[in-house]
Write a protein that holds these residues in place. Structure first.
Motif, PDB file in Angstrom:
ATOM      1  N   SER A 284       6.096  -1.636   0.820  1.00  0.00           N
ATOM      2  CA  SER A 284       5.792  -0.539  -0.261  1.00  0.00           C
ATOM      3  C   SER A 284       5.822  -1.006  -1.530  1.00  0.00           C
ATOM      4  O   SER A 284       6.625  -2.166  -2.017  1.00  0.00           O
ATOM      5  N   TRP A 285       5.559  -0.359  -2.563  1.00  0.00           N
ATOM      6  CA  TRP A 285       5.408  -0.756  -3.980  1.00  0.00           C
ATOM      7  C   TRP A 285       7.131  -0.915  -4.400  1.00  0.00           C
ATOM      8  O   TRP A 285       7.316  -1.563  -5.259  1.00  0.00           O
TER       9      TRP A 285
ATOM     10  N   ALA B 298       0.732  -1.206   0.040  1.00  0.00           N
ATOM     11  CA  ALA B 298       0.034  -0.190  -0.010  1.00  0.00           C
ATOM     12  C   ALA B 298       0.879   1.294  -0.154  1.00  0.00           C
ATOM     13  O   ALA B 298       1.963   1.009   0.535  1.00  0.00           O
ATOM     14  N   ASN B 299       0.099   2.193  -0.470  1.00  0.00           N
ATOM     15  CA  ASN B 299       0.862   3.607  -0.296  1.00  0.00           C
ATOM     16  C   ASN B 299       1.038   3.963   1.096  1.00  0.00           C
ATOM     17  O   ASN B 299       0.396   3.541   1.920  1.00  0.00           O
TER      18      ASN B 299
ATOM     19  N   PHE C 193      -6.539  -5.290  -6.586  1.00  0.00           N
ATOM     20  CA  PHE C 193      -6.023  -3.762  -6.440  1.00  0.00           C
ATOM     21  C   PHE C 193      -7.353  -3.088  -5.991  1.00  0.00           C
ATOM     22  O   PHE C 193      -8.302  -3.242  -6.629  1.00  0.00           O
ATOM     23  N   ARG C 194      -6.976  -2.219  -5.030  1.00  0.00           N
ATOM     24  CA  ARG C 194      -8.172  -1.513  -4.388  1.00  0.00           C
ATOM     25  C   ARG C 194      -7.768   0.082  -3.999  1.00  0.00           C
ATOM     26  O   ARG C 194      -6.451   0.404  -3.985  1.00  0.00           O
ATOM     27  N   ARG C 195      -8.806   0.794  -3.929  1.00  0.00           N
ATOM     28  CA  ARG C 195      -8.391   2.196  -3.567  1.00  0.00           C
ATOM     29  C   ARG C 195      -8.951   2.470  -2.072  1.00  0.00           C
ATOM     30  O   ARG C 195     -10.215   2.408  -1.867  1.00  0.00           O
ATOM     31  N   ILE C 196      -7.994   3.037  -1.318  1.00  0.00           N
ATOM     32  CA  ILE C 196      -8.423   3.230   0.063  1.00  0.00           C
ATOM     33  C   ILE C 196      -8.749   4.757   0.197  1.00  0.00           C
ATOM     34  O   ILE C 196      -8.206   5.461  -0.256  1.00  0.00           O
ATOM     35  N   VAL C 197      -9.803   4.996   0.459  1.00  0.00           N
ATOM     36  CA  VAL C 197     -10.355   6.602   0.303  1.00  0.00           C
ATOM     37  C   VAL C 197     -10.439   7.174   1.950  1.00  0.00           C
ATOM     38  O   VAL C 197     -11.046   8.368   1.735  1.00  0.00           O
ATOM     39  N   SER C 198     -10.581   6.453   2.906  1.00  0.00           N
ATOM     40  CA  SER C 198     -10.742   7.112   4.227  1.00  0.00           C
ATOM     41  C   SER C 198      -9.595   6.493   5.124  1.00  0.00           C
ATOM     42  O   SER C 198      -8.994   5.647   5.004  1.00  0.00           O
TER      43      SER C 198
ATOM     44  N   ASN D 298      -4.475   2.477  -4.867  1.00  0.00           N
ATOM     45  CA  ASN D 298      -3.421   2.764  -4.096  1.00  0.00           C
ATOM     46  C   ASN D 298      -2.875   1.723  -2.903  1.00  0.00           C
ATOM     47  O   ASN D 298      -2.174   1.979  -2.139  1.00  0.00           O
ATOM     48  N   SER D 299      -3.785   0.393  -3.081  1.00  0.00           N
ATOM     49  CA  SER D 299      -3.253  -0.719  -2.282  1.00  0.00           C
ATOM     50  C   SER D 299      -3.306  -2.141  -3.057  1.00  0.00           C
ATOM     51  O   SER D 299      -4.219  -1.925  -4.046  1.00  0.00           O
TER      52      SER D 299
END
Length: 252
Positions: A110-111, A92-93, A247-252, A134-135
């Motif tokens: 880390s990527w 993840a970022n 692949f996913r996007r964490i928004v919170s 971002n994850s």
């Protein structure tokens, strides 16, 4: 309906609706195909069986199988501790909310630790314009007894309508989607047994089945996590290793 697409071009809205996209230059490799499944009520799945070439897929598979720091954690299911039935790793970022599932919080690598993961991420972003993953949660199924039970990826950190892109390598495995129980039946525990449908890509009003191929991409969008659950069941004849990247996007 099957649709056509050129390598490295994005999946367009027209393609998802079923319009063919012919090759624009002579001698170009055969166009690829994707299938869009409208689940209703703002949910959909897009499946591309040949997202990556065979050579690319084996290069990534060999790297992932040998270089990723796989672990098989202890998780809690229905109040009891048990060993997870697949290996996992998490990337993840920096600075994002920690991922926690079934009482387990994986270490976030880390990527930059695993550069080839960034290549796969770039390829996913190229065919999904506007996506900003971002994850990444990686899973390795070492044989037919490894599986993931019915669940949805509806954690709050992904938002109310997350887009999740799943890339598969290695042994083909069946992926099932079925409608969540209605509110009137939620008092009963959902059936954890395998869906009986066995078509290559099959569906009825409440369930869909995909066989995820080596180098394929499956995307869940809209309210799929809110309204549907999915699983990869045990399969005695699945003797090979399957590696799956979500692949996913964490928004919170």
């Amino acid at each position: 309906m099957m649709t056509l697409r050129l390598k490295s071009e994005p999946i367009s809205e027209e393609e998802e609706e079923g319009e063919p996209t012919p090759s624009s230059r002579s001698g170009e490799e055969p166009a690829k195909k994707s299938t869009r499944v409208d689940l209703g009520n703002g949910s959909e799945v897009v499946y591309m069986p040949r997202f990556l070439s065979s050579d690319e897929s084996w290069r990534f598979y060999n790297y992932l199988n040998s270089r990723i720091p796989w672990t098989r954690p202890t998780i809690r299911v229905f109040g009891r501790s048990c060993l997870q039935h697949r290996d996992t790793c998490y990337v993840a970022n920096a600075g994002l909310t920690d991922l926690v599932y079934s009482g387990y919080q994986p270490h976030a690598y880390s990527w930059d630790d695993y550069p080839l993961l960034k290549e796969i991420l770039e390829a996913v972003h190229n065919v999904l314009p506007g996506s900003k993953f971002n994850s990444l949660l990686l899973n390795r199924y070492k044989g037919g007894s490894d599986y993931v039970g019915w669940h949805s990826d509806d954690e709050k950190l992904y938002g109310s309508a997350p887009e999740i892109a799943s890339v598969s390598f290695g042994c083909e495995r069946e992926f099932f989607l079925k409608k969540k129980p209605s509110k009137t039946s939620q008092a009963r525990r959902p059936d954890d047994g395998p869906v009986r449908k066995r078509s290559r890509i099959g569906s009825d009003a409440a369930q869909h089945t995909f066989v995820l191929k080596h180098g394929s991409l499956l995307v869940m969008r809209g309210y799929t996590q809110r309204d549907w659950i999915h699983s990869v069941p045990k399969r005695a004849k699945a003797e090979g290793v399957r590696i799956n990247l979500t692949f996913r996007r964490i928004v919170s």
